[in-house]
Design a protein around this motif. Structure first.
Motif, short mmCIF file in Angstrom:
data_model
loop_
_atom_site.label_atom_id
_atom_site.label_comp_id
_atom_site.label_asym_id
_atom_site.label_seq_id
_atom_site.Cartn_x
_atom_site.Cartn_y
_atom_site.Cartn_z
N SER A 282 0.82 -1.22 0.00
CA SER A 282 0.00 0.00 0.00
C SER A 282 0.85 1.26 0.00
O SER A 282 0.37 2.34 -0.35
N GLY A 283 2.12 1.13 0.38
CA GLY A 283 3.03 2.27 0.37
C GLY A 283 3.56 2.60 -1.02
O GLY A 283 4.15 3.66 -1.22
N PHE A 284 3.36 1.67 -1.98
CA PHE A 284 3.90 1.87 -3.33
C PHE A 284 2.82 2.18 -4.36
O PHE A 284 3.08 2.87 -5.33
N THR A 285 1.62 1.64 -4.14
CA THR A 285 0.58 1.81 -5.16
C THR A 285 -0.80 1.76 -4.53
O THR A 285 -1.01 1.12 -3.49
N SER A 286 -1.74 2.44 -5.17
CA SER A 286 -3.13 2.41 -4.70
C SER A 286 -3.80 1.10 -5.10
O SER A 286 -4.85 0.73 -4.56
N ALA A 287 -3.17 0.37 -6.04
CA ALA A 287 -3.70 -0.94 -6.47
C ALA A 287 -3.04 -2.06 -5.68
O ALA A 287 -2.76 -3.14 -6.22
N TYR A 288 -2.82 -1.80 -4.40
CA TYR A 288 -2.09 -2.78 -3.58
C TYR A 288 -2.84 -4.10 -3.42
O TYR A 288 -2.23 -5.16 -3.25
N LEU A 289 -4.18 -4.05 -3.50
CA LEU A 289 -4.95 -5.29 -3.34
C LEU A 289 -4.67 -6.27 -4.48
O LEU A 289 -4.72 -7.49 -4.28
N LEU A 290 -4.36 -5.73 -5.67
CA LEU A 290 -4.00 -6.61 -6.79
C LEU A 290 -2.70 -7.35 -6.49
O LEU A 290 -2.59 -8.56 -6.72
N ILE A 291 -1.72 -6.64 -5.95
CA ILE A 291 -0.44 -7.26 -5.61
C ILE A 291 -0.63 -8.27 -4.47
O ILE A 291 -0.06 -9.36 -4.49
N VAL A 292 -1.45 -7.89 -3.50
CA VAL A 292 -1.73 -8.81 -2.39
C VAL A 292 -2.39 -10.08 -2.93
O VAL A 292 -2.05 -11.20 -2.53
N GLY A 293 -3.33 -9.92 -3.87
CA GLY A 293 -4.01 -11.07 -4.46
C GLY A 293 -3.04 -11.99 -5.19
O GLY A 293 -3.13 -13.22 -5.05
N VAL A 294 -2.12 -11.42 -5.96
CA VAL A 294 -1.12 -12.22 -6.66
C VAL A 294 -0.23 -12.97 -5.67
O VAL A 294 0.08 -14.16 -5.85
N ALA A 295 0.17 -12.27 -4.60
CA ALA A 295 1.01 -12.91 -3.57
C ALA A 295 0.28 -14.07 -2.92
O ALA A 295 0.87 -15.13 -2.67
N LEU A 296 -1.02 -13.91 -2.69
CA LEU A 296 -1.79 -14.98 -2.07
C LEU A 296 -1.94 -16.18 -3.01
O LEU A 296 -1.87 -17.33 -2.58
N ILE A 297 -2.13 -15.90 -4.29
CA ILE A 297 -2.24 -16.98 -5.27
C ILE A 297 -0.93 -17.78 -5.33
O ILE A 297 -0.95 -19.02 -5.33
N LEU A 298 0.19 -17.09 -5.37
CA LEU A 298 1.49 -17.76 -5.40
C LEU A 298 1.71 -18.58 -4.14
O LEU A 298 2.24 -19.69 -4.19
N LEU A 299 1.28 -18.03 -3.01
CA LEU A 299 1.44 -18.74 -1.75
C LEU A 299 0.62 -20.03 -1.73
O LEU A 299 1.10 -21.09 -1.29
N VAL A 300 -0.60 -19.93 -2.25
CA VAL A 300 -1.46 -21.12 -2.29
C VAL A 300 -0.88 -22.17 -3.23
O VAL A 300 -0.95 -23.38 -2.96
N LEU A 301 -0.29 -21.73 -4.34
CA LEU A 301 0.28 -22.67 -5.30
C LEU A 301 1.50 -23.41 -4.75
O LEU A 301 1.64 -24.63 -4.94
N PHE A 302 2.37 -22.69 -4.07
CA PHE A 302 3.63 -23.29 -3.60
C PHE A 302 3.55 -23.79 -2.14
O PHE A 302 4.35 -24.62 -1.74
N PHE A 303 2.58 -23.27 -1.39
CA PHE A 303 2.39 -23.72 -0.01
C PHE A 303 0.91 -24.01 0.21
O PHE A 303 0.21 -23.27 0.89
#
Length: 320
Positions: A282-303
């Motif tokens: 959220s400190g870098f972009t107003s579209a932080y939820l998109l980045i959070v969503g991508v991070a969660l998807i990657l986490l679910v895939l690998f963990f």
């Protein structure tokens, strides 16, 4: 459930508590406050994990237990002028009593029906908060004044608005609940809960009263979540209806899934991960939820079993 090495298990938990204690002296003010909030909400996730991770009951109504503790503590301080210890106990009692009533009704169902029923009860609780806005503050909530958040012990006053006192209080609550959770999951009762999760019918055939055990788990889970809510109200001085919304029932589920369901430290890791990913992006972009969503998807895939759950499955089988 694998039988974890007691020595390694206790050393790990003591080490985590010691690390959190040491962080109080080195963290900048902002992160010290953030960690205090994370520890308080990790207790919420730990209460949820007891029911979801170990019993296998998916609830979407745990915000009502959290907010029962939140309002139970906050309103008694705000309207009745109670002290911090009495208000904290009142908050836990409200959550435990509500969990007992809801458990007796909701456990008549199972599976998806249980999830829907708990969500409906939580929505009713949320609407009641809005309806009695004259007492609860409604959408705006209530702010608990600093003078009401002071504990006097042996002639010494502890101000919960002080960053160090607040951090140590959150750590104290987290430590107590972590010890209780570890004791429960390693006890005979904890093993019965896991047996119910794996095969309830077979557990019944072995002579266990599965309904009574599930009800006990609901009450214990509700009391722990209420303790988190009561601590949140007293430590951060705010009581609001947004903390009773359905979204606040989804958050602990997300934290537990991220950290690892049916692991004692998974709720802390999941809460910590989610808070910092959101805070940093959220400190870098107003579209932080998109980045959070991508991070969660990657986490679910690998963990797929969460961070700690996947580590336990792949490398450290002794993790509790």
């Amino acid at each position: 459930m694998r039988d974890a090495s007691p020595a390694k298990t206790y050393a790990l938990h003591v080490g985590v508590i010691a690390l959190l204690f040491a962080l109080n002296f080195v963290l900048p003010d902002y992160h010290q406050g953030l960690f205090a909030r994370i520890m308080a909400l990790a207790v919420f996730a730990m209460g949820y994990n007891l029911l979801f991770g170990y019993v296998g009951l998916l609830s979407l109504g745990h915000a009502m237990f959290f907010s029962a503790g939140l309002y139970g503590a906050g309103l008694t301080v705000y309207h009745l002028g109670w002290g911090v210890p009495e208000a904290f106990i009142a908050g836990i009692a409200c959550g435990a009593l509500l969990a007992l009533v809801i458990g007796l009704l909701a456990l008549r169902t199972s599976g998806v029906a249980f999830m829907i029923v708990t969500m409906m009860f939580a929505q009713v609780f949320y609407l009641l908060i809005l309806y009695f806005a004259a007492w609860t503050g409604g959408d705006q909530g209530l702010v608990i004044q600093q003078a009401s958040r002071v504990i006097a012990i042996g002639g010494i006053s502890f101000d919960l608005t002080n960053p160090t006192v607040r951090y140590m209080s959150a750590l104290g609550l987290f430590t107590v609940v972590l010890i209780i959770t570890l004791a429960v999951v390693r006890s005979r009762f904890g093993r019965v809960l896991v047996a119910i999760r794996e095969n309830e019918e077979r557990t019944k055939m072995l002579g266990y009263d599965t309904v009574a055990n599930k009800l006990a788990a609901v009450v214990a889970s509700g009391a722990i979540c209420a303790a988190s809510g009561a601590a949140y109200a007293l430590l951060f001085g705010y009581v609001g209806s947004s903390l009773a919304s359905v979204q606040y029932s989804i958050l602990p589920l997300l934290w537990v899934l991220l950290g690892g369901a049916a692991t004692t430290l998974g709720p802390l890791i999941g809460t910590l991960f989610m808070y910092y990913v959101t805070d940093i992006t959220s400190g870098f972009t107003s579209a932080y939820l998109l980045i959070v969503g991508v991070a969660l998807i990657l986490l679910v895939l690998f963990f797929p079993k969460g961070i700690l759950g996947s580590i336990r499955e792949r490398w450290l089988g002794w993790l509790p």
